[in-house]
Design an enzyme around this catalytic site. Structure first.
Site, mmCIF file in Angstrom:
data_model
loop_
_atom_site.group_PDB
_atom_site.id
_atom_site.type_symbol
_atom_site.label_atom_id
_atom_site.label_comp_id
_atom_site.label_asym_id
_atom_site.label_seq_id
_atom_site.Cartn_x
_atom_site.Cartn_y
_atom_site.Cartn_z
ATOM 1 N N GLY A 47 0.870 -1.174 0.000
ATOM 2 C CA GLY A 47 0.000 0.000 0.000
ATOM 3 C C GLY A 47 0.904 1.220 0.000
ATOM 4 N N GLU A 48 0.509 2.244 0.707
ATOM 5 C CA GLU A 48 1.312 3.464 0.794
ATOM 6 C C GLU A 48 1.732 3.618 2.255
ATOM 7 O OE1 GLU A 48 3.422 6.617 0.328
ATOM 8 O OE2 GLU A 48 1.693 6.890 1.653
ATOM 9 N N CYS A 79 6.425 -5.078 0.863
ATOM 10 C CA CYS A 79 6.495 -3.751 0.253
ATOM 11 C C CYS A 79 6.338 -2.653 1.313
ATOM 12 C CB CYS A 79 5.480 -3.632 -0.876
ATOM 13 S SG CYS A 79 5.799 -2.252 -1.998
ATOM 14 N N ARG A 108 12.701 4.066 0.421
ATOM 15 C CA ARG A 108 11.310 4.080 -0.016
ATOM 16 C C ARG A 108 11.226 4.338 -1.517
ATOM 17 N NH1 ARG A 108 7.830 8.359 0.367
ATOM 18 N NH2 ARG A 108 5.658 7.771 0.565
ATOM 19 N N ILE A 135 6.355 -3.353 -7.060
ATOM 20 C CA ILE A 135 5.519 -2.226 -7.473
ATOM 21 C C ILE A 135 5.872 -1.025 -6.604
ATOM 22 C CG2 ILE A 135 3.163 -1.379 -7.809
ATOM 23 C CD1 ILE A 135 2.264 -4.357 -7.864
ATOM 24 N N HIS A 180 5.717 -8.578 -3.746
ATOM 25 C CA HIS A 180 4.337 -8.958 -3.402
ATOM 26 C C HIS A 180 4.073 -10.428 -3.729
ATOM 27 C CE1 HIS A 180 2.687 -4.802 -2.877
ATOM 28 N NE2 HIS A 180 3.679 -4.500 -3.692
ATOM 29 N N GLU A 182 1.857 -12.276 -2.600
ATOM 30 C CA GLU A 182 0.404 -12.516 -2.601
ATOM 31 C C GLU A 182 -0.213 -12.316 -3.979
ATOM 32 O OE1 GLU A 182 0.771 -8.104 -1.952
ATOM 33 O OE2 GLU A 182 1.890 -9.888 -1.358
#
Length: 201
Positions: A47-48, A79, A108, A135, A180, A182
């Site tokens: 996410g962020e 991530c 980051r 990502i 990721h 998942e």
């Protein structure tokens, strides 16, 4: 049966829940401190990272989660989750909260903006060859003495500046990946974490 929570404030929550269920644990979303208190381990999804850190504060989860990780509850971050678990973040925001647990320095958005997403085959310790999807991912710049490096980006022309960068680490009861798992349908990283949860129990 072990119960593993997925922080359900932002990110790939459903995909992590599915991967954990396939690894034979009870998988539950976590949005409140009382839900956190009922789990044996926790997954922090992508996410962020700055948004998630603010939401942790808003939902009164920041200190309880920080405390449980410090007390030895197994945690896995993918991530943005890796960023939250790092003791130090480069290019982060001044108001960003860290959960800690990993003696690492992460950069980051090291892989660039969304358009610079990247895929690679990794040699992952205790797992094998893994197809990794990055990502807007971080990478690990430095690791402390007690941190085990589990995977690096292979040295190839396509990797560019990412070649050789650390993208998976483990320190005691805490696991983190820049990528990721998942999203690929390969449940082996989640099973590795589930084994850590069972060992801690």
């Amino acid at each position: 049966m072990s119960v593993v929570g997925v922080l359900a404030l932002q990110g790939d929550v459903r995909e992590h829940l599915v991967a954990l269920a396939e690894a034979d644990v009870l998988a539950r979303p976590i949005r409140r401190p009382e839900e956190l208190a009922e789990v044996d381990g926790v997954v922090l999804p992508g996410g962020e990272s700055t948004t998630i850190s603010r939401l942790l504060d808003t939902f009164d989860l920041l200190e309880p989660l920080r405390g449980r990780i410090k007390d030895g509850m197994p945690a896995y971050g993918s991530c943005a989750g890796m960023i939250l678990l790092a003791d130090q973040v480069l290019d982060g925001r001044a108001d960003q909260h860290q959960l800690g647990g990993l003696d690492i320095v992460v950069r980051r958005n090291a892989f660039g903006r969304q358009v610079d997403s990247f895929e690679a085959e990794l040699d992952f310790t205790d797992v094998g060859s893994v197809h990794a999807v990055f990502i807007r991912a971080p990478w690990v710049e430095n690791v402390g003495e007690g941190v085990e490096v589990l995977a690096r980006v292979p040295d190839s022309a396509e990797a560019g500046e990412a070649a050789g960068r650390i993208v998976a680490v483990r320190q005691g009861h805490v696991l983190a990946t820049s990528f990721h798992p998942e999203l690929t349908g390969d449940g082996r990283v989640h099973r590795l974490f589930v084994d850590m949860v069972r060992s801690a129990g």
